[in-house]
Design an enzyme around this catalytic site. Structure first.
Site, mmCIF file in Angstrom:
data_model
loop_
_atom_site.group_PDB
_atom_site.id
_atom_site.type_symbol
_atom_site.label_atom_id
_atom_site.label_comp_id
_atom_site.label_asym_id
_atom_site.label_seq_id
_atom_site.Cartn_x
_atom_site.Cartn_y
_atom_site.Cartn_z
ATOM 1 N N GLU A 192 0.820 -1.216 0.000
ATOM 2 C CA GLU A 192 0.000 0.000 0.000
ATOM 3 C C GLU A 192 0.851 1.262 0.000
ATOM 4 O OE1 GLU A 192 -2.766 -0.408 3.234
ATOM 5 O OE2 GLU A 192 -3.461 -2.373 2.548
ATOM 6 N N ASN A 239 2.116 -5.213 -3.129
ATOM 7 C CA ASN A 239 0.762 -5.619 -2.735
ATOM 8 C C ASN A 239 -0.065 -4.376 -2.440
ATOM 9 O OD1 ASN A 239 -1.160 -7.763 -1.811
ATOM 10 N ND2 ASN A 239 -0.882 -6.809 0.194
ATOM 11 N N HIS A 275 -10.145 -6.434 -1.860
ATOM 12 C CA HIS A 275 -11.199 -6.193 -0.869
ATOM 13 C C HIS A 275 -12.346 -5.503 -1.614
ATOM 14 C CE1 HIS A 275 -8.875 -7.380 2.605
ATOM 15 N NE2 HIS A 275 -7.883 -6.589 2.239
ATOM 16 N N ASP A 306 -12.057 -10.506 -0.124
ATOM 17 C CA ASP A 306 -13.337 -10.665 0.561
ATOM 18 C C ASP A 306 -14.342 -9.769 -0.149
ATOM 19 O OD1 ASP A 306 -12.647 -8.121 1.617
ATOM 20 O OD2 ASP A 306 -12.036 -8.970 3.528
#
Length: 394
Positions: A192, A239, A275, A306
Site C-alpha cells: 500500500e 501488494n 477487498h 473478501d
C-alpha cells in the site's frame, strides 16, 4: 459465465463434484438463507465439531495454484469478544487445515506485533502459524514488511536521523525474513505504498509512510534487496488494494514494476488484494490488468479477497446478496485462472465471526465464504466448483 447466473440451475440439479447438499447451500432466490425448514446433512455437519468437509477447497485446486486464507489473530481480534481464533478455536484450526494449502498471518507478522520494542522481536504467534502450516503441508505468505500502518509507536514517534531510520528498517526486514528463511514462499515486501486519490493521471507515493517520506522512493528497492539477501529463495511482491481495474493506481504500480525490474531489483510478483464491495461494479478489467503484469515476467496473486455488502436491518444477508457475492468471488477466481502465472489465490478469512470488515466498515459484513457457524455460503461452493472444473481441465 459466473456463479449467480447459474444459481437456479445448480439448485435444481446439484453439483457432482461436491456433496449432494450443494442444492441446499445454494439457495433459491426467494428463500431466506438462514430460514430453511430442514438443514441439509452437510449444513448439520458444518455446525458440529465433527469431521471437516471431506473434499475441501484444497483437494479440488489445480496443481499449479494454491488456495489460501488469512489466519485470524492480532489487530481488531485483540479487543473482540472472543478468544484468539487460531489458538483457541479447534473447529477453526480443523477447517483451516482441511480447506486451504496456503496461509497468511492476518496481523501476526505486522510490525506492531512482531517487533513491538527496539531490539525486541515477538516471533511466537507467527512461529505457531508457520509450524501449523508445515505440519499440514501448507505454504506461507509473509505479510508485510514495508507498510505505513500498524507500525510500532517507537518507530513512528522516535526522534531518529535518516541514517538511523534506514538502519531500523533494514534490521527489521532482514531479521524477520531471515528468521523464516526457507519457510516462507512469498512475502508482501512493499504494501500500500501509493495514495488512493490523484489529480488527473498523477498518483503519489503515500506520505504517511515514514520510511518513504523520509528516505525517498529508493527505499522501496532497498527493501526488496534486503529481503532477498535474507532469503534468496522467497518470492517478493508488491501488494495493494483498489488496483484490480486498469486505472491510475494500477498504472502507477505497472510503471514502478517496470522501473524496479530495469534496475535489477529482485521483484518477483504483483499482488491484488481485492477487498471488494457489492455497492461498486465488478472490476471487469481485472484479467487484462493481471495479464499485463504477467507479461512483464512477474507472478501475480490474489492476496486478500473478501466481498462485503451492507446488511439488512435484520443482520441476515438476503439470498440475492449471497448470490451476487458468490458471482463476485467466482469472477475474481476466473480472472486468476486465466493468467498463466497467477499461482496464489487467498481469501482474507473464511468465517464471518472473525472477519475484519464489521470493525472497519460499520453496517457492512458477511464478507467471507462461511457463516459464523461454519456453514458454507454460495460463495464457497462457487469457488469449489470453479476450482474443480479448472483442475479437471488442466
Amino acid at each position: 459465465m459466473r456463479f449467480g447466473s447459474r444459481a437456479a440451475a445448480r439448485c435444481a440439479v446439484g453439483v457432482a463434484l461436491v456433496p449432494v447438499a450443494i442444492s441446499a447451500a445454494v439457495l433459491p432466490a426467494a428463500a431466506s438463507p438462514r430460514d430453511q425448514a430442514a438443514p441439509s446433512a452437510q449444513a448439520q455437519e458444518d455446525r458440529s465439531h465433527g469431521p471437516a468437509i471431506r473434499n475441501g477447497l484444497r483437494t479440488v485446486t489445480p496443481d499449479d495454484l494454491v488456495i489460501g486464507t488469512a489466519v485470524a489473530g492480532g489487530g481488531h481480534h485483540v479487543n473482540a469478544g472472543y478468544p484468539d481464533p487460531f489458538t483457541r478455536d479447534p473447529r477453526y484450526r480443523k477447517v483451516l487445515a482441511t480447506e486451504f494449502d496456503s496461509v497468511s498471518p492476518e496481523n501476526q507478522m505486522k510490525w506492531e506485533f512482531i517487533h513491538p520494542e527496539p531490539g525486541v522481536y515477538n516471533f511466537g504467534p507467527a512461529d505457531a502459524i508457520v509450524a501449523f502450516a508445515e505440519r499440514h503441508g501448507q505454504v506461507v505468505r509473509g505479510h508485510t514488511l514495508l507498510w505505513h500502518s500498524q507500525l510500532a509507536e517507537w518507530v513512528t514517534e522516535g526522534d531518529y536521523s535518516d541514517e538511523e531510520l534506514r538502519a531500523i528498517l533494514k534490521d527489521h526486514i532482514q531479521t524477520v525474513v531471515g528468521h523464516y528463511k526457507g519457510r516462507i514462499q512469498q512475502w508482501d515486501v512493499a504494501n500500500e505504498i501509493f495514495t488512493d486519490t490523484w489529480e488527473g493521471d498523477e498518483i503519489r507515493l503515500r506520505p504517511q509512510n515514514v520510511f518513504i517520506e523520509r528516505l525517498g522512493e529508493g527505499i522501496i528497492a532497498d527493501a526488496f534487496r534486503w529481503a532477498h539477501e535474507a532469503d534468496p529463495e522467497a518470492e517478493l511482491f508488491l501488494n495493494d488494494y483498489a488496483v484490480e481495474d486498469m486505472g491510475p493506481k494500477s498504472d502507477a504500480y505497472y510503471e514502478l514494476a517496470k522501473k524496479l525490474l530495469a534496475e535489477g531489483v529482485p521483484l518477483h510478483g504483483f499482488a491484488f488484494q481485492a477487498h471488494l464491495d457489492l455497492q461498486y461494479p465488478f472490476p471487469e478489467t481485472l484479467d487484462e490488468n493481471m495479464q499485463r503484469f504477467d507479461d512483464l515476467g512477474l507472478e501475480t496473486a490474489i492476496t486478500e479477497l473478501d466481498v462485503r455488502f451492507t446488511l439488512p436491518e435484520s443482520g441476515v444477508p438476503t439470498a440475492e446478496q449471497l448470490a451476487e457475492q458468490a458471482d463476485t468471488y467466482q469472477g475474481v477466481l476466473e480472472a486468476c485462472l486465466s493468467v498463466d502465472d497467477c499461482n496464489s489465490f487467498t481469501i482474507w478469512g473464511f468465517n464471518d465471526r472473525y472477519s475484519w470488515v464489521p470493525s472497519f466498515s460499520p453496517g457492512q459484513g458477511a464478507a467471507t465464504v462461511m457463516f459464523e457457524d461454519y456453514e458454507r455460503k454460495p460463495a464457497y461452493w462457487a469457488l469449489h466448483e470453479t476450482l474443480a472444473e479448472a483442475k479437471a481441465g488442466r
